[in-house]
Design a protein around this motif. Structure first.
Motif, PDB file in Angstrom:
ATOM      1  N   SER A  73      26.911  55.094  65.637  1.00 31.30           N
ATOM      2  CA  SER A  73      28.336  55.092  65.965  1.00 31.30           C
ATOM      3  C   SER A  73      28.834  53.885  66.746  1.00 31.30           C
ATOM      4  CB  SER A  73      28.681  56.369  66.766  1.00 31.30           C
ATOM      5  OG  SER A  73      27.967  56.388  67.991  1.00 31.30           O
ATOM      6  N   PHE A  74      27.937  53.002  67.222  1.00 35.99           N
ATOM      7  CA  PHE A  74      28.434  51.888  68.022  1.00 35.99           C
ATOM      8  C   PHE A  74      29.206  50.898  67.149  1.00 35.99           C
ATOM      9  CE2 PHE A  74      24.901  49.535  66.300  1.00 35.99           C
ATOM     10  CZ  PHE A  74      25.153  48.187  66.531  1.00 35.99           C
ATOM     11  N   TYR A  92      19.026  43.109  60.879  1.00 34.06           N
ATOM     12  CA  TYR A  92      19.599  44.434  61.050  1.00 34.06           C
ATOM     13  C   TYR A  92      18.666  45.474  60.455  1.00 34.06           C
ATOM     14  CZ  TYR A  92      21.295  44.279  56.144  1.00 34.06           C
ATOM     15  OH  TYR A  92      21.392  44.206  54.766  1.00 34.06           O
ATOM     16  N   ASN A  93      18.904  46.733  60.797  1.00 34.69           N
ATOM     17  CA  ASN A  93      18.016  47.805  60.342  1.00 34.69           C
ATOM     18  C   ASN A  93      18.243  48.114  58.874  1.00 34.69           C
ATOM     19  OD1 ASN A  93      16.145  50.147  61.647  1.00 34.69           O
ATOM     20  ND2 ASN A  93      17.353  50.975  59.974  1.00 34.69           N
ATOM     21  N   GLY A  94      19.521  48.340  58.503  1.00 32.28           N
ATOM     22  CA  GLY A  94      19.826  48.721  57.132  1.00 32.28           C
ATOM     23  C   GLY A  94      19.543  50.185  56.867  1.00 32.28           C
ATOM     24  N   LEU A  95      19.535  50.566  55.611  1.00 32.10           N
ATOM     25  CA  LEU A  95      19.317  51.949  55.174  1.00 32.10           C
ATOM     26  C   LEU A  95      20.396  52.886  55.723  1.00 32.10           C
ATOM     27  CD1 LEU A  95      15.429  52.161  55.660  1.00 32.10           C
ATOM     28  CD2 LEU A  95      16.682  51.621  53.567  1.00 32.10           C
ATOM     29  N   GLY A  96      21.579  52.316  55.989  1.00 31.21           N
ATOM     30  CA  GLY A  96      22.708  53.118  56.440  1.00 31.21           C
ATOM     31  C   GLY A  96      22.723  53.442  57.914  1.00 31.21           C
ATOM     32  N   LEU A  97      21.828  52.855  58.719  1.00 30.23           N
ATOM     33  CA  LEU A  97      21.753  53.227  60.133  1.00 30.23           C
ATOM     34  C   LEU A  97      22.997  52.805  60.916  1.00 30.23           C
ATOM     35  CD1 LEU A  97      19.851  54.401  62.413  1.00 30.23           C
ATOM     36  CD2 LEU A  97      19.388  52.004  62.956  1.00 30.23           C
ATOM     37  N   GLU A  98      23.321  51.519  60.884  1.00 30.47           N
ATOM     38  CA  GLU A  98      24.438  50.991  61.680  1.00 30.47           C
ATOM     39  C   GLU A  98      25.745  51.228  60.929  1.00 30.47           C
ATOM     40  OE1 GLU A  98      21.924  49.161  60.346  1.00 30.47           O
ATOM     41  OE2 GLU A  98      21.167  47.663  61.775  1.00 30.47           O
ATOM     42  N   GLU A  99      26.208  52.447  60.939  1.00 28.04           N
ATOM     43  CA  GLU A  99      27.285  52.864  60.043  1.00 28.04           C
ATOM     44  C   GLU A  99      28.600  52.136  60.279  1.00 28.04           C
ATOM     45  OE1 GLU A  99      27.347  57.222  59.432  1.00 28.04           O
ATOM     46  OE2 GLU A  99      25.429  57.246  60.476  1.00 28.04           O
ATOM     47  N   ASN A 100      28.862  51.748  61.520  1.00 28.08           N
ATOM     48  CA  ASN A 100      30.117  51.061  61.828  1.00 28.08           C
ATOM     49  C   ASN A 100      29.982  49.552  61.877  1.00 28.08           C
ATOM     50  OD1 ASN A 100      31.533  53.490  62.075  1.00 28.08           O
ATOM     51  ND2 ASN A 100      31.039  53.684  64.245  1.00 28.08           N
ATOM     52  N   VAL A 105      28.108  42.919  58.908  1.00 29.61           N
ATOM     53  CA  VAL A 105      26.909  42.231  58.401  1.00 29.61           C
ATOM     54  C   VAL A 105      27.176  41.716  56.991  1.00 29.61           C
ATOM     55  CG1 VAL A 105      24.494  42.534  57.734  1.00 29.61           C
ATOM     56  CG2 VAL A 105      25.353  43.587  59.840  1.00 29.61           C
ATOM     57  N   GLU A 106      27.822  42.542  56.183  1.00 28.05           N
ATOM     58  CA  GLU A 106      28.149  42.129  54.814  1.00 28.05           C
ATOM     59  C   GLU A 106      29.120  40.951  54.809  1.00 28.05           C
ATOM     60  OE1 GLU A 106      29.575  45.745  53.176  1.00 28.05           O
ATOM     61  OE2 GLU A 106      27.584  46.681  53.064  1.00 28.05           O
ATOM     62  N   ALA A 107      30.064  40.941  55.748  1.00 23.77           N
ATOM     63  CA  ALA A 107      31.004  39.819  55.844  1.00 23.77           C
ATOM     64  C   ALA A 107      30.277  38.543  56.236  1.00 23.77           C
ATOM     65  CB  ALA A 107      32.097  40.141  56.862  1.00 23.77           C
ATOM     66  N   ALA A 108      29.315  38.657  57.151  1.00 22.70           N
ATOM     67  CA  ALA A 108      28.527  37.487  57.539  1.00 22.70           C
ATOM     68  C   ALA A 108      27.723  36.961  56.352  1.00 22.70           C
ATOM     69  CB  ALA A 108      27.600  37.842  58.700  1.00 22.70           C
ATOM     70  N   ARG A 109      27.134  37.883  55.590  1.00 23.47           N
ATOM     71  CA  ARG A 109      26.377  37.470  54.407  1.00 23.47           C
ATOM     72  C   ARG A 109      27.280  36.769  53.400  1.00 23.47           C
ATOM     73  NH1 ARG A 109      25.120  42.176  52.462  1.00 23.47           N
ATOM     74  NH2 ARG A 109      23.310  42.447  53.828  1.00 23.47           N
ATOM     75  N   ALA A 110      28.485  37.302  53.220  1.00 22.37           N
ATOM     76  CA  ALA A 110      29.429  36.696  52.273  1.00 22.37           C
ATOM     77  C   ALA A 110      29.852  35.303  52.704  1.00 22.37           C
ATOM     78  CB  ALA A 110      30.658  37.598  52.123  1.00 22.37           C
ATOM     79  N   SER A 111      29.816  35.048  54.016  1.00 22.46           N
ATOM     80  CA  SER A 111      30.197  33.726  54.523  1.00 22.46           C
ATOM     81  C   SER A 111      29.041  32.733  54.493  1.00 22.46           C
ATOM     82  CB  SER A 111      30.746  33.845  55.950  1.00 22.46           C
ATOM     83  OG  SER A 111      29.701  34.166  56.865  1.00 22.46           O
ATOM     84  N   GLY A 112      27.867  33.190  54.032  1.00 25.13           N
ATOM     85  CA  GLY A 112      26.735  32.291  53.880  1.00 25.13           C
ATOM     86  C   GLY A 112      25.620  32.467  54.886  1.00 25.13           C
TER      87      GLY A 112
END
Length: 320
Positions: A73-74, A92-100, A105-112
Motif C-alpha cells: 500500500s505504500f 523492484y520486487n515485482g509479482l504484483g507486490l508494490e501495488e501502488n 516503475v513502468e514509467a521509468a522503464r518507458a523512459s529508458g
C-alpha cells in the motif's frame, strides 16, 4: 563623508556577492559530483538492504519504502517518482507486490531506465488453493514473498550483482562481485542456522497460520504446512469475511493449531478476533514479514529479520 560611506557599502555589497557566488559554485560542484555517482533506486526496504550489501561503496542506493511500511500500500511522492526516472538501475520486487508503485516503475522503464524484477527472477511459487483458509481467488497467481526463502535471496543476490555490473556505469566490477560473494556466504550461513533451529520443531507442530499469506516460500523450503490466514489473500489490502474466519477456525481446530503469526508492522486486530472465535486459547506471535524496521528495532536488516522470525516461529510452535 557620505561618499565614503556609500563606497564602503558598495565594497561590502560586492564582497557579499562574490562570497555568495563562490559558495554557490562550490555547492554546484558538489551537486555535480553527486550527480556523477552511479545511482540505484530500490522500491522495498528488504530489497534495499540486500542491494546495499551488494553495491557497497560503488553506487548510491536509494530506498523508496520507509521502515515499517506495507509494500502492498505504500505510495510515492512526486520527488520519489522523478528519482526513479533518473536512476541508472531500478530494482523492484515485482509479482504484483508494490501495488501502488508499479506504474511508476513502468514509467521509468518507458523512459529508458533499466529495471530489474528480483521476485520474477527467483523461481517464484504460485498461490494454491490447498484447503480451507487458502487464497482461492488467487490460486495459480505468483506469490511475491520470495524473500522468506533465503536460498532464493541468494539467487537474487547474484542476479542483482549482474545487473549492477552490466548496467551501472562507473562501478568497480570486482568490488561488486566480491560484495555479492561475501553476502552470499552470509545467506548460506543463515540457511544452515534456520535448518538447525527449525529441526527442534516437532513434525506435528509444523503448521502456520498468519495474518495473510506471506510465508509460502519458507514453508516450502523448510517443511511447514500452511493451514491458512486470517486474511485469505496474498495482499494486506483484502479483508476477511465472517465465513472466512469460521473456515479458518475449523481448519485450525482440525490441525490442532493454537498459534497465529501476525505481521508486527500491522495491527493485530484480526488475529485478536480469531483468538476470540476460538475461545481465547490462541497465541498471537508478532513477526517481521514484509518490512524491515529502523536500525536497532528488531529487524534493521534482512539477516536480522530472518533470524528474529525464525526464533519467534520455533519458540511459538515448539513449546507445550
Amino acid at each position: 563623508m557620505s561618499v565614503r560611506v556609500g563606497a564602503a557599502r558598495v565594497r561590502a555589497l560586492m564582497l557579499t556577492l562574490v562570497s555568495f557566488f563562490v559558495l554557490a559554485g562550490a555547492m554546484t560542484g558538489c551537486a555535480s559530483g553527486d550527480d556523477d555517482r552511479p545511482r540505484v533506486v530500490v522500491t522495498t526496504n528488504i530489497l534495499g538492504d540486500i542491494t546495499r550489501e551488494i553495491a557497497g561503496d560503488e553506487a548510491d542506493v536509494s530506498v523508496l519504502m520507509r521502515p515499517n511500511a506495507d509494500p502492498h500500500s505504500f505510495g510515492l511522492s512526486a520527488m520519489q517518482a522523478a528519482e526513479l526516472e533518473n536512476a541508472d538501475l531500478v530494482v523492484y520486487n515485482g509479482l504484483g507486490l508494490e501495488e501502488n508503485v508499479l506504474r511508476h516503475v513502468e514509467a521509468a522503464r518507458a523512459s529508458g531506465v533499466v529495471t530489474f524484477a528480483a521476485g520474477e527472477a527467483a523461481d517464484p511459487l504460485t498461490f494454491h488453493a490447498g484447503g480451507e483458509g487458502s487464497p482461492e481467488e488467487e490460486a495459480g497467481e505468483p506469490d511475491p514473498h520470495f524473500w522468506t526463502d533465503p536460498d532464493r535471496v541468494r539467487k537474487a543476490t547474484g542476479l542483482i550483482a549482474d545487473q549492477i555490473v552490466e548496467h551501472v556505469n562507473g562501478v568497480n566490477d570486482k568490488a561488486v562481485r566480491d560484495n555479492a560473494e561475501r553476502y552470499d556466504g552470509q545467506l548460506a550461513d543463515l540457511t544452515a542456522w534456520m535448518e538447525r533451529t527449525f529441526a527442534a520443531v516437532p513434525e506435528d507442530r509444523r503448521a502456520l497460520v498468519t495474518n495473510h499469506h506471506v510465508f509460502g516460500y519458507l514453508a516450502d523450503r523448510f517443511g511447514f504446512r500452511v493451514i491458512g490466514a486470517v486474511i485469505p489473500s496474498g495482499t494486506t489490502l483484502a479483508s476477511p469475511s465472517s465465513s472466512d474466519l469460521r473456515s479458518l477456525t475449523r481448519a485450525m481446530e482440525r490441525a490442532r493449531v493454537r498459534t497465529v503469526f501476525a505481521d508486527s508492522s500491522q495491527p493485530t486486530r484480526l488475529a485478536e478476533v480469531l483468538r476470540q472465535e476460538m475461545g481465547g486459547d490462541v497465541d498471537v506471535v508478532p513477526l517481521y514479514s514484509e518490512s524491515l524496521t529502523e536500525k536497532g528495532k528488531g529487524a534493521g536488516t534482512y539477516l536480522d529479520m530472518m533470524r528474529a522470525n525464525t526464533t519467534a516461529m520455533a519458540e511459538g510452535l515448539g513449546g507445550d
